[in-house]
Design an enzyme around this catalytic site. Structure first.
Site, PDB file in Angstrom:
ATOM      1  NE  ARG A  93      38.862  38.634  38.542  1.00 29.35           N
ATOM      2  CZ  ARG A  93      39.100  39.469  39.518  1.00 29.35           C
ATOM      3  NH1 ARG A  93      40.069  40.336  39.413  1.00 29.35           N
ATOM      4  NH2 ARG A  93      38.375  39.448  40.606  1.00 29.35           N
ATOM      5  NE  ARG A 127      27.574  45.738  49.641  1.00 23.80           N
ATOM      6  CZ  ARG A 127      28.435  44.841  49.165  1.00 23.80           C
ATOM      7  NH1 ARG A 127      28.622  43.702  49.777  1.00 23.80           N
ATOM      8  NH2 ARG A 127      29.118  45.101  48.057  1.00 23.80           N
ATOM      9  NE  ARG A 160      31.298  49.356  48.730  1.00 25.95           N
ATOM     10  CZ  ARG A 160      31.874  48.165  48.703  1.00 25.95           C
ATOM     11  NH1 ARG A 160      32.495  47.711  49.760  1.00 25.95           N
ATOM     12  NH2 ARG A 160      31.832  47.417  47.634  1.00 25.95           N
TER      13      ARG A 160
END
Length: 227
Positions: A93, A127, A160
């Site tokens: 990363r 979503r 979420r």
């Protein structure tokens, strides 16, 4: 019989770019071992290993896990896979992690999912989930019959925290800041292969064709229909 060299690949892409779907298809077709930094971290935290306890202490404080801990975790895992083709996901990363990885093994290719941020924002913020069952709805592709209501129980759907627009923007900005230098690092080495598009199903055939030049398709399905 000439044995083809083993594949050492990395997949990169922002959250919501379809990395999970693409990785699953690569595993299915090319029989590679998938090494996900997120899965490994969760596993180590669950088993309360030394690295897992250390990693959890950083996560609990809202801090990034230091490069040396992530590197140790991933390198330990791939040491046991020296006879397999593998695909790293979520690592490296940072440039420091990429350099540490280079010292241990030669990476053949880095698959970069280049999906526009606007597409990802629409995808993630559309979503909604039914918390009790885990059922997922997408307002664009598979909306509930009644907006905001679960089809089966009639209970309310929730979004979420990770999928809220402001959170999605922050996650994408963080990815951009952290991983742009890693993409540049691999681009300079001539290892970066970017696949651009807005739909995973349209990007996938190009990734499939590219990987076929490196490793054979081991799945039983008709290779002409690589899904």
């Amino acid at each position: 019989m000439v044995v083809p060299p083993l594949l050492r690949a990395v997949i990169m892409g922002p959250p919501g770019s379809g990395k999970g779907t693409v990785s699953a298809r690569i595993i299915k077709h090319f029989g590679v071992k998938h090494v996900s930094s997120g899965d490994l971290l969760r596993d180590n935290m669950q088993k309360k290993t030394e690295v897992g306890i250390l990693a959890k202490s950083y996560i609990d404080q809202g801090q990034l896990i230091p490069d040396n801990i992530m590197t140790q975790l991933m390198l330990n895992e791939i040491k046991g896979l020296d006879r397999y083709n593998w695909l790293l996901d979520g690592f490296p990363r940072t440039v420091a992690q990429a350099e540490a990885l280079d010292k241990e093994c030669h990476i053949d290719t880095v698959i970069d999912l280049d999906v526009p941020f606007e597409t990802i924002k629409c995808r993630l913020t559309a979503r909604w989930i039914h918390p009790a069952s885990g059922r997922v709805y997408n307002l664009e592709f598979s909306p509930p019959k009644v907006q905001g209501i679960d089809d089966i129980t009639g209970e309310p759907l929730v979004q979420r925290d990770d999928d809220k627009p402001e959170t999605v923007s922050k996650r994408l900005q963080a990815y951009d800041a952290q991983t742009k230098p890693v993409l540049e690092y691999y681009r300079k080495k001539g290892l970066l292969k970017s696949f651009s598009g807005t739909e995973t199903n349209k990007i996938w055939p190009h990734i499939y064709a590219f990987l076929q030049t490196k490793v054979p398709d081991v799945s039983q399905k008709d290779a002409a229909n690589p899904w």
